[in-house]
Design a protein around this motif. Structure first.
Motif, PDB file in Angstrom:
ATOM      1  N   HIS A 219     -11.861  48.079  19.584  1.00 44.30           N
ATOM      2  CA  HIS A 219     -11.939  49.453  20.095  1.00 44.30           C
ATOM      3  C   HIS A 219     -11.403  49.527  21.516  1.00 44.30           C
ATOM      4  CE1 HIS A 219     -14.476  50.312  16.605  1.00 44.30           C
ATOM      5  NE2 HIS A 219     -15.162  49.222  16.894  1.00 44.30           N
ATOM      6  N   ASP A 220     -10.729  50.620  21.823  1.00 45.99           N
ATOM      7  CA  ASP A 220     -10.141  50.791  23.147  1.00 45.99           C
ATOM      8  C   ASP A 220     -11.156  51.263  24.183  1.00 45.99           C
ATOM      9  OD1 ASP A 220      -7.636  50.066  22.247  1.00 45.99           O
ATOM     10  OD2 ASP A 220      -7.092  52.117  21.682  1.00 45.99           O
ATOM     11  N   ALA A 221     -12.223  51.920  23.743  1.00 47.10           N
ATOM     12  CA  ALA A 221     -13.190  52.482  24.685  1.00 47.10           C
ATOM     13  C   ALA A 221     -13.842  51.374  25.517  1.00 47.10           C
ATOM     14  CB  ALA A 221     -14.260  53.266  23.937  1.00 47.10           C
ATOM     15  N   ALA A 222     -13.926  51.618  26.818  1.00 43.75           N
ATOM     16  CA  ALA A 222     -14.485  50.612  27.732  1.00 43.75           C
ATOM     17  C   ALA A 222     -15.948  50.316  27.445  1.00 43.75           C
ATOM     18  CB  ALA A 222     -14.332  51.077  29.181  1.00 43.75           C
ATOM     19  N   VAL A 223     -16.641  51.254  26.803  1.00 45.78           N
ATOM     20  CA  VAL A 223     -18.066  51.051  26.546  1.00 45.78           C
ATOM     21  C   VAL A 223     -18.300  49.807  25.693  1.00 45.78           C
ATOM     22  CG1 VAL A 223     -18.133  52.485  24.453  1.00 45.78           C
ATOM     23  CG2 VAL A 223     -20.198  52.207  25.838  1.00 45.78           C
ATOM     24  N   TYR A 224     -17.331  49.436  24.860  1.00 50.06           N
ATOM     25  CA  TYR A 224     -17.481  48.254  24.024  1.00 50.06           C
ATOM     26  C   TYR A 224     -17.344  46.967  24.825  1.00 50.06           C
ATOM     27  CZ  TYR A 224     -17.329  51.161  19.857  1.00 50.06           C
ATOM     28  OH  TYR A 224     -17.615  52.095  18.897  1.00 50.06           O
ATOM     29  N   ARG A 225     -16.879  47.080  26.061  1.00 50.87           N
ATOM     30  CA  ARG A 225     -16.728  45.899  26.905  1.00 50.87           C
ATOM     31  C   ARG A 225     -17.773  45.841  28.006  1.00 50.87           C
ATOM     32  NH1 ARG A 225     -12.086  46.342  29.582  1.00 50.87           N
ATOM     33  NH2 ARG A 225     -11.477  48.389  28.831  1.00 50.87           N
ATOM     34  N   TRP A 226     -18.713  46.777  27.975  1.00 51.72           N
ATOM     35  CA  TRP A 226     -19.810  46.716  28.942  1.00 51.72           C
ATOM     36  C   TRP A 226     -20.660  45.480  28.651  1.00 51.72           C
ATOM     37  CZ3 TRP A 226     -23.189  48.948  32.614  1.00 51.72           C
ATOM     38  CH2 TRP A 226     -22.621  49.968  33.392  1.00 51.72           C
ATOM     39  N   PRO A 227     -20.960  44.667  29.664  1.00 53.18           N
ATOM     40  CA  PRO A 227     -21.832  43.499  29.443  1.00 53.18           C
ATOM     41  C   PRO A 227     -23.237  43.949  29.063  1.00 53.18           C
ATOM     42  CG  PRO A 227     -21.366  43.814  31.782  1.00 53.18           C
ATOM     43  CD  PRO A 227     -20.483  44.762  31.045  1.00 53.18           C
TER      44      PRO A 227
ATOM     45  N   ARG B 282     -19.058  50.886  39.662  1.00 54.64           N
ATOM     46  CA  ARG B 282     -18.407  49.602  39.947  1.00 54.64           C
ATOM     47  C   ARG B 282     -17.993  48.909  38.653  1.00 54.64           C
ATOM     48  NH1 ARG B 282     -21.589  44.807  43.198  1.00 54.64           N
ATOM     49  NH2 ARG B 282     -19.823  43.398  43.592  1.00 54.64           N
ATOM     50  N   ILE B 283     -18.881  48.937  37.662  1.00 52.38           N
ATOM     51  CA  ILE B 283     -18.567  48.300  36.378  1.00 52.38           C
ATOM     52  C   ILE B 283     -17.504  49.102  35.633  1.00 52.38           C
ATOM     53  CG2 ILE B 283     -19.502  47.696  34.118  1.00 52.38           C
ATOM     54  CD1 ILE B 283     -22.114  46.966  35.477  1.00 52.38           C
TER      55      ILE B 283
ATOM     56  N   ALA C 184     -12.065  49.762  33.484  1.00 49.38           N
ATOM     57  CA  ALA C 184     -10.904  50.663  33.390  1.00 49.38           C
ATOM     58  C   ALA C 184      -9.625  49.957  33.820  1.00 49.38           C
ATOM     59  CB  ALA C 184     -11.133  51.904  34.252  1.00 49.38           C
ATOM     60  N   ALA C 185      -9.761  48.982  34.692  1.00 49.23           N
ATOM     61  CA  ALA C 185      -8.597  48.210  35.135  1.00 49.23           C
ATOM     62  C   ALA C 185      -8.230  47.109  34.148  1.00 49.23           C
ATOM     63  CB  ALA C 185      -8.873  47.606  36.513  1.00 49.23           C
ATOM     64  N   GLY C 186      -9.003  46.993  33.071  1.00 50.85           N
ATOM     65  CA  GLY C 186      -8.720  45.987  32.051  1.00 50.85           C
ATOM     66  C   GLY C 186      -9.260  44.615  32.360  1.00 50.85           C
ATOM     67  N   ASN C 187     -10.184  44.548  33.310  1.00 50.64           N
ATOM     68  CA  ASN C 187     -10.741  43.262  33.716  1.00 50.64           C
ATOM     69  C   ASN C 187     -12.134  43.039  33.129  1.00 50.64           C
ATOM     70  OD1 ASN C 187      -8.477  42.782  35.391  1.00 50.64           O
ATOM     71  ND2 ASN C 187      -9.386  44.059  36.989  1.00 50.64           N
ATOM     72  N   ARG C 188     -12.533  41.776  33.078  1.00 46.46           N
ATOM     73  CA  ARG C 188     -13.896  41.439  32.683  1.00 46.46           C
ATOM     74  C   ARG C 188     -14.812  41.607  33.887  1.00 46.46           C
ATOM     75  NH1 ARG C 188     -13.825  35.665  29.737  1.00 46.46           N
ATOM     76  NH2 ARG C 188     -16.063  36.045  29.963  1.00 46.46           N
ATOM     77  N   VAL C 189     -16.058  41.924  33.608  1.00 47.55           N
ATOM     78  CA  VAL C 189     -17.033  42.078  34.688  1.00 47.55           C
ATOM     79  C   VAL C 189     -17.548  40.692  35.064  1.00 47.55           C
ATOM     80  CG1 VAL C 189     -19.191  43.153  35.408  1.00 47.55           C
ATOM     81  CG2 VAL C 189     -17.687  44.342  33.797  1.00 47.55           C
ATOM     82  N   PRO C 190     -17.294  40.234  36.286  1.00 46.93           N
ATOM     83  CA  PRO C 190     -17.727  38.881  36.677  1.00 46.93           C
ATOM     84  C   PRO C 190     -19.246  38.763  36.770  1.00 46.93           C
ATOM     85  CG  PRO C 190     -16.822  40.054  38.558  1.00 46.93           C
ATOM     86  CD  PRO C 190     -16.572  40.921  37.366  1.00 46.93           C
ATOM     87  N   ARG C 191     -19.743  37.558  36.677  1.00 44.27           N
ATOM     88  CA  ARG C 191     -21.195  37.323  36.687  1.00 44.27           C
ATOM     89  C   ARG C 191     -21.883  37.845  37.950  1.00 44.27           C
ATOM     90  NH1 ARG C 191     -23.521  31.790  34.761  1.00 44.27           N
ATOM     91  NH2 ARG C 191     -25.023  33.041  33.609  1.00 44.27           N
TER      92      ARG C 191
END
Length: 236
Positions: A66-74, A144-145, A150-157
């Motif tokens: 899925h393209d939606a950023a919500v699927y990549r929220w940690p 921040r997340i 949105a920039a296509g990056n992973r959220v760092p620890r």
């Protein structure tokens, strides 16, 4: 039946049922045979498994579909922030009720309404500004997340740990706001019919969840902020 899961195998499991009942757990030999036979694989096919590390990082398979950023929220920041909202909402409602009661509550032995007391006015103002600060923290944390995703990056620890700490802080502050207002609300605020005591009890219980452990949340955020390693299983 599969190659490993035969009729004889199933009959053997039935014979061991009594032993399992007596032990209140599966015997070690039974577990070993379930694994060896492939029976466990039938119950948990690979396409239905997701690594905890991927869920924590926001890199689960859904993130690719899925393209939606919500699927990549940690996971931990998302769940922690969502779970903190009842505490924040309860604190806001308690503040509203406290303000409403100021004009109605007549202080015992004094005969004056509480709204005329500078101390009560100060408590109300303090509660309101603390809640506004929490909204600012919440917006900054989620923003921040969202910007990172949105920039296509992973959220760092370290960012994930900051988000968990923000959620823990929201719960801690909300609990403190409620407690401070109830201190000036009299004994009637603790009647079972009062929504004030209900809000306090609910938030007290909610704050006991492990994800809101303030000491652990601060330790994780602080350690990651200065580049120290934390356990891979840490909830961040």
């Amino acid at each position: 039946m599969t190659a490993g899961v035969t009729h004889a195998f199933v009959d053997q499991l039935g014979q061991r049922a009594q032993q399992a009942e007596e032990l209140r757990r599966l015997p070690a030999a039974t577990v070993a045979e379930l694994i060896e036979s492939g029976f466990f694989d039938l119950l948990r096919p690979a396409h239905r498994l997701v690594k905890v590390s991927d869920i924590y990082a926001g890199t689960a398979p859904g993130a690719l579909l899925h393209d939606a950023a919500v699927y990549r929220w940690p996971l931990i920041p998302a769940l922690a922030l969502v779970a903190a909202m009842p505490a924040l909402g309860a604190a806001e409602r308690v503040t509203e009720i406290f303000a409403e009661r100021l004009g109605e509550r007549v202080l015992t032995y004094e005969g004056a309404t509480q709204k005329d007391k500078p101390a009560a006015q100060a408590r109300l103002a303090e509660a309101r500004v603390r809640l506004r600060a929490l909204h600012g923290l919440l917006a900054d944390t989620t923003g921040r997340i969202d910007q990172t995703l949105a920039a296509g990056n992973r959220v760092p620890r370290p960012v994930r740990a900051d988000a968990r700490l923000a959620a823990a802080h929201i719960v801690r502050e909300s609990r403190a706001v409620i407690a401070g207002l109830l201190e000036a609300s009299g004994a009637s605020a603790h009647f079972l019919s009062s929504p004030l005591q209900r809000a306090k009890r609910d938030v007290d219980v909610l704050s006991g969840h492990v994800v809101f452990d303030y000491d652990v949340s601060r330790e994780l955020a602080g350690a990651l902020a200065i580049g120290l390693k934390v356990a891979p299983t840490a909830m961040v």
